[in-house]
Design a protein around this motif. Sequence first.
Motif, mmCIF file in Angstrom:
data_model
loop_
_atom_site.group_PDB
_atom_site.id
_atom_site.type_symbol
_atom_site.label_atom_id
_atom_site.label_comp_id
_atom_site.label_asym_id
_atom_site.label_seq_id
_atom_site.Cartn_x
_atom_site.Cartn_y
_atom_site.Cartn_z
ATOM 1 N N PHE A 52 0.832 -1.201 0.000
ATOM 2 C CA PHE A 52 0.000 0.000 0.000
ATOM 3 C C PHE A 52 0.871 1.257 0.000
ATOM 4 O O PHE A 52 0.617 2.200 -0.751
ATOM 5 C CB PHE A 52 -0.923 0.036 1.222
ATOM 6 C CG PHE A 52 -2.135 -0.847 1.144
ATOM 7 C CD1 PHE A 52 -2.876 -0.977 -0.021
ATOM 8 C CD2 PHE A 52 -2.563 -1.540 2.269
ATOM 9 C CE1 PHE A 52 -4.012 -1.779 -0.071
ATOM 10 C CE2 PHE A 52 -3.692 -2.334 2.235
ATOM 11 C CZ PHE A 52 -4.418 -2.455 1.068
ATOM 12 N N TYR A 53 1.902 1.258 0.823
ATOM 13 C CA TYR A 53 2.804 2.418 0.891
ATOM 14 C C TYR A 53 3.435 2.687 -0.481
ATOM 15 O O TYR A 53 3.438 3.815 -0.959
ATOM 16 C CB TYR A 53 3.893 2.178 1.944
ATOM 17 C CG TYR A 53 4.921 3.269 1.984
ATOM 18 C CD1 TYR A 53 4.698 4.422 2.731
ATOM 19 C CD2 TYR A 53 6.109 3.163 1.275
ATOM 20 C CE1 TYR A 53 5.634 5.451 2.768
ATOM 21 C CE2 TYR A 53 7.052 4.179 1.300
ATOM 22 C CZ TYR A 53 6.811 5.314 2.046
ATOM 23 O OH TYR A 53 7.739 6.333 2.067
ATOM 24 N N ALA A 83 5.896 5.473 10.543
ATOM 25 C CA ALA A 83 6.416 6.843 10.594
ATOM 26 C C ALA A 83 6.674 7.379 9.193
ATOM 27 O O ALA A 83 6.324 8.526 8.885
ATOM 28 C CB ALA A 83 7.683 6.888 11.440
ATOM 29 N N ARG A 84 7.274 6.581 8.332
ATOM 30 C CA ARG A 84 7.522 7.008 6.950
ATOM 31 C C ARG A 84 6.197 7.304 6.232
ATOM 32 O O ARG A 84 6.094 8.261 5.463
ATOM 33 C CB ARG A 84 8.291 5.939 6.177
ATOM 34 C CG ARG A 84 9.727 5.805 6.586
ATOM 35 C CD ARG A 84 10.589 6.767 5.797
ATOM 36 N NE ARG A 84 11.963 6.616 6.204
ATOM 37 C CZ ARG A 84 12.727 7.589 6.655
ATOM 38 N NH1 ARG A 84 12.252 8.817 6.760
ATOM 39 N NH2 ARG A 84 13.963 7.389 7.001
ATOM 40 N N ASN A 90 2.412 14.123 5.202
ATOM 41 C CA ASN A 90 2.586 15.452 5.817
ATOM 42 C C ASN A 90 2.068 15.513 7.247
ATOM 43 O O ASN A 90 1.455 16.496 7.648
ATOM 44 C CB ASN A 90 1.927 16.542 4.950
ATOM 45 C CG ASN A 90 2.597 16.659 3.610
ATOM 46 O OD1 ASN A 90 3.825 16.661 3.528
ATOM 47 N ND2 ASN A 90 1.809 16.719 2.553
ATOM 48 N N ARG A 91 2.340 14.457 8.006
ATOM 49 C CA ARG A 91 1.945 14.397 9.414
ATOM 50 C C ARG A 91 3.196 14.158 10.263
ATOM 51 O O ARG A 91 3.329 13.158 10.946
ATOM 52 C CB ARG A 91 0.891 13.313 9.606
ATOM 53 C CG ARG A 91 -0.408 13.676 8.872
ATOM 54 C CD ARG A 91 -1.338 12.519 8.655
ATOM 55 N NE ARG A 91 -1.742 11.830 9.859
ATOM 56 C CZ ARG A 91 -2.337 10.630 9.845
ATOM 57 N NH1 ARG A 91 -2.616 10.026 8.694
ATOM 58 N NH2 ARG A 91 -2.676 10.044 10.959
ATOM 59 N N ALA A 95 4.528 11.285 12.964
ATOM 60 C CA ALA A 95 5.614 10.428 12.483
ATOM 61 C C ALA A 95 6.760 10.383 13.492
ATOM 62 O O ALA A 95 7.319 9.313 13.750
ATOM 63 C CB ALA A 95 6.116 10.924 11.133
ATOM 64 N N ARG A 96 7.089 11.520 14.070
ATOM 65 C CA ARG A 96 8.229 11.599 14.993
ATOM 66 C C ARG A 96 8.104 10.584 16.125
ATOM 67 O O ARG A 96 9.073 9.921 16.492
ATOM 68 C CB ARG A 96 8.348 13.008 15.558
ATOM 69 C CG ARG A 96 9.418 13.095 16.632
ATOM 70 C CD ARG A 96 9.472 14.470 17.212
ATOM 71 N NE ARG A 96 10.548 15.152 16.527
ATOM 72 C CZ ARG A 96 10.893 16.387 16.765
ATOM 73 N NH1 ARG A 96 10.213 17.108 17.623
ATOM 74 N NH2 ARG A 96 11.903 16.920 16.137
ATOM 75 N N ARG A 97 6.908 10.455 16.677
ATOM 76 C CA ARG A 97 6.692 9.502 17.777
ATOM 77 C C ARG A 97 7.060 8.089 17.343
ATOM 78 O O ARG A 97 7.738 7.361 18.067
ATOM 79 C CB ARG A 97 5.233 9.562 18.225
ATOM 80 C CG ARG A 97 4.871 8.539 19.260
ATOM 81 C CD ARG A 97 3.409 8.705 19.712
ATOM 82 N NE ARG A 97 3.064 7.634 20.611
ATOM 83 C CZ ARG A 97 2.503 6.481 20.213
ATOM 84 N NH1 ARG A 97 2.220 6.279 18.943
ATOM 85 N NH2 ARG A 97 2.216 5.549 21.097
ATOM 86 N N HIS A 98 6.652 7.690 16.160
ATOM 87 C CA HIS A 98 6.923 6.327 15.695
ATOM 88 C C HIS A 98 8.384 6.154 15.274
ATOM 89 O O HIS A 98 8.959 5.080 15.469
ATOM 90 C CB HIS A 98 5.946 5.934 14.590
ATOM 91 C CG HIS A 98 4.569 5.725 15.117
ATOM 92 N ND1 HIS A 98 4.184 4.601 15.802
ATOM 93 C CD2 HIS A 98 3.485 6.544 15.095
ATOM 94 C CE1 HIS A 98 2.924 4.715 16.173
ATOM 95 N NE2 HIS A 98 2.480 5.891 15.753
#
Length: 120
Positions: A52-53, A83-84, A90-91, A95-98
Amino acid sequence: MSRTPETHVIDFRAAEKLLEAGDPRGAVKLLDPLITAHPENTAARLLRARAFYHSAQLRSAELEFQLVLEREPDNAFAHHALARTLERANRADEARRHFRLAAALDPRPEYLGAARFEED
């Protein structure tokens, strides 16, 4: 045609090859029946999330990675891939948390670099 465990394994391997060959949508088509038959198959879900990515179906990828993480909260790869996905959507804050969870679970250089701990 009725699918057997053997044909599911063949489909999974073929989906891996399709993804490697740059056909993520083809991989998803092979994985959908496998996951319908075996919704608990985390490896198939992770492969489908990657497909999907790579086909820019970011919301579907996000949901699939989240399902994997519900079952395997210590899966560093799934955190990094989620995260990627979030970053591509654009979140960045989410993303940073993951990215950081991935680095904490597995301190490989690519995960540590993406976590950007030095920015705090």
